[in-house]
Write an enzyme that holds these catalytic residues in place. Structure first.
Site, PDB file in Angstrom:
ATOM      1  N   ARG A 100      38.811  35.597  47.479  1.00  0.00           N
ATOM      2  CA  ARG A 100      37.336  35.903  46.663  1.00  0.00           C
ATOM      3  C   ARG A 100      36.882  34.417  47.103  1.00  0.00           C
ATOM      4  O   ARG A 100      35.287  35.309  47.128  1.00  0.00           O
ATOM      5  CB  ARG A 100      37.744  35.139  45.069  1.00  0.00           C
ATOM      6  N   HIS A 104      32.924  35.239  47.535  1.00  0.00           N
ATOM      7  CA  HIS A 104      31.671  34.950  46.357  1.00  0.00           C
ATOM      8  C   HIS A 104      30.419  34.487  47.130  1.00  0.00           C
ATOM      9  O   HIS A 104      29.258  33.854  47.083  1.00  0.00           O
ATOM     10  CB  HIS A 104      32.248  34.304  44.900  1.00  0.00           C
ATOM     11  N   ASN A 132      31.979  31.740  38.665  1.00  0.00           N
ATOM     12  CA  ASN A 132      32.986  30.968  40.059  1.00  0.00           C
ATOM     13  C   ASN A 132      33.357  29.508  40.039  1.00  0.00           C
ATOM     14  O   ASN A 132      33.885  29.022  40.225  1.00  0.00           O
ATOM     15  CB  ASN A 132      31.182  30.259  41.544  1.00  0.00           C
ATOM     16  N   HIS A 229      41.906  42.973  44.759  1.00  0.00           N
ATOM     17  CA  HIS A 229      42.792  42.270  43.906  1.00  0.00           C
ATOM     18  C   HIS A 229      44.803  42.459  44.381  1.00  0.00           C
ATOM     19  O   HIS A 229      44.773  42.486  42.369  1.00  0.00           O
ATOM     20  CB  HIS A 229      41.990  43.452  42.601  1.00  0.00           C
TER      21      HIS A 229
END
Length: 352
Positions: A100, A104, A132, A229
């Protein structure tokens, strides 16, 4: 036995010397990876990295290269791998955090480690954005950077460390191994307002395709990357809206599960699928059963344009792995900075 494994390694070397595409090579190398034995997997990764170093891969992007640190810091990848493996052995849930983090970072200002910069009195950085605040794994990047600086000061960028760490986390959790070119430079900008460009968990499939498409990703890339995911959890605040209005795409029994999770508050966590620490295709099986946690997840199955991809990955894990590693390579080189566009930070949390 030893002779058999030696034969397989010779076959891999032969394939690479014939200049086959990385995807073909990866599929062969996965054929004898032993999924449930972490020590063997770690040893196999070391062998693969050595083979990459010796033979090389025909893959380069915008001044990046597979062997970028071959002469200047030959142990960089091994150091990152050790930091990742040690951390994940202690806490397997951090694998999702590292993947992740890459997303990001790269989706905002490109893959330049802007996500790592701390806020200052004059600037609120990306990492302090509400989107975040749940990111994890910063200490793993710090550990790898510190160990690398002790061996090769001022050479390896934090942006490269993030990309390598995400790759190693995927493999450690049972996913495909893929090589990536190195040579990214670290950015000097990190502003909270830039995070408004991060995709929301409330987007539907068409909106996701549009958002990712603006950065060069295909609908197939979107579905494959969403498969990340398969690791990790979502917080109630990101899916509770689905519980307040009738939703025919949400299984009623699973809706009860989500409601029970949210009874503990907005920060309560719900795994994306039944194997939260294993990189597999269970996420896509969950979508087929109307048990996607996020609206954006379930929308991939509800939308005809992406449903066949979800069904394909649910049926064929190898196909998912193949498409995922391609999409992750693309993600890891998104808008990278080179040379004077950036710097090599001494510490990942602040600019030089």
């Amino acid at each position: 036995d030893t002779q058999s494994e030696a034969h397989k390694l010779n076959k891999l070397i032969s394939l690479k010397q014939k200049n086959l595409e990385p995807e073909t090579y990866i599929m062969v190398e996965r054929s004898f990876a032993i999924k449930n034995n972490k020590m063997v997997r770690a040893n196999l990764l070391s062998v693969i990295m050595l083979m990459h170093a010796i033979v090389g891969l025909p893959f380069s992007v915008r001044g990046l290269s597979m062997g970028y640190y071959m002469m200047s810091c030959p142990f960089a990848e091994q150091i990152v791998k050790n930091s990742v493996n040690n951390a994940l052995q202690a806490d397997p849930t951090l694998a999702a955090g590292l993947i992740r983090m890459l997303f990001h970072d790269c989706f905002i200002e490109g893959c330049d480690a802007s996500i790592l910069l701390d806020s200052t009195k004059d600037n609120t950085a990306e990492k302090d954005s509400p989107a975040n605040l749940s990111l994890r794994g910063y200490e793993i990047i710090d550990d790898a950077k510190n160990n690398i600086e002790n061996r090769c000061p001022g050479v390896v960028s934090c942006a490269d460390i993030i990309a390598m760490a995400a790759r190693d986390a995927v493999f450690w959790a049972g996913g495909p191994y893929y090589d990536i070119p190195k040579g990214r430079f670290d950015g000097k900008r990190s502003k909270i307002e830039d995070t408004r460009n991060l995709p929301s968990p409330f987007l539907n499939a068409s909106q996701l395709i549009q958002t990712f498409g603006q950065r060069g990703f295909t609908p197939q890339d979107v579905v494959a990357l969403s498969g990340a995911h398969t690791l990790g959890v979502a917080r109630c605040s990101s899916f509770k809206a689905r519980l307040t209005t009738p939703d025919s795409s949400l299984d009623s029994s699973f809706a009860n599960t989500l409601s029970k999770t949210c009874s503990a508050g907005d920060n309560a966590e719900q795994p994306f699928d039944s194997t939260r620490n294993d990189f597999d295709n269970a996420y896509f099986n969950a979508l087929q059963m109307k048990s996607g946690v996020l609206f954006s997840d379930q929308s991939l199955f509800n939308t005809p344009r992406t449903r066949n991809l979800v069904n394909g990955y649910a049926l064929n894990q190898a196909r998912f792995f193949f498409d995922f590693q391609q999409a992750m390579r693309k993600m890891s080189v998104l808008d990278v900075k080179l040379g004077s566009q950036g710097e090599i930070r001494q510490t990942c949390r602040s600019i030089n």
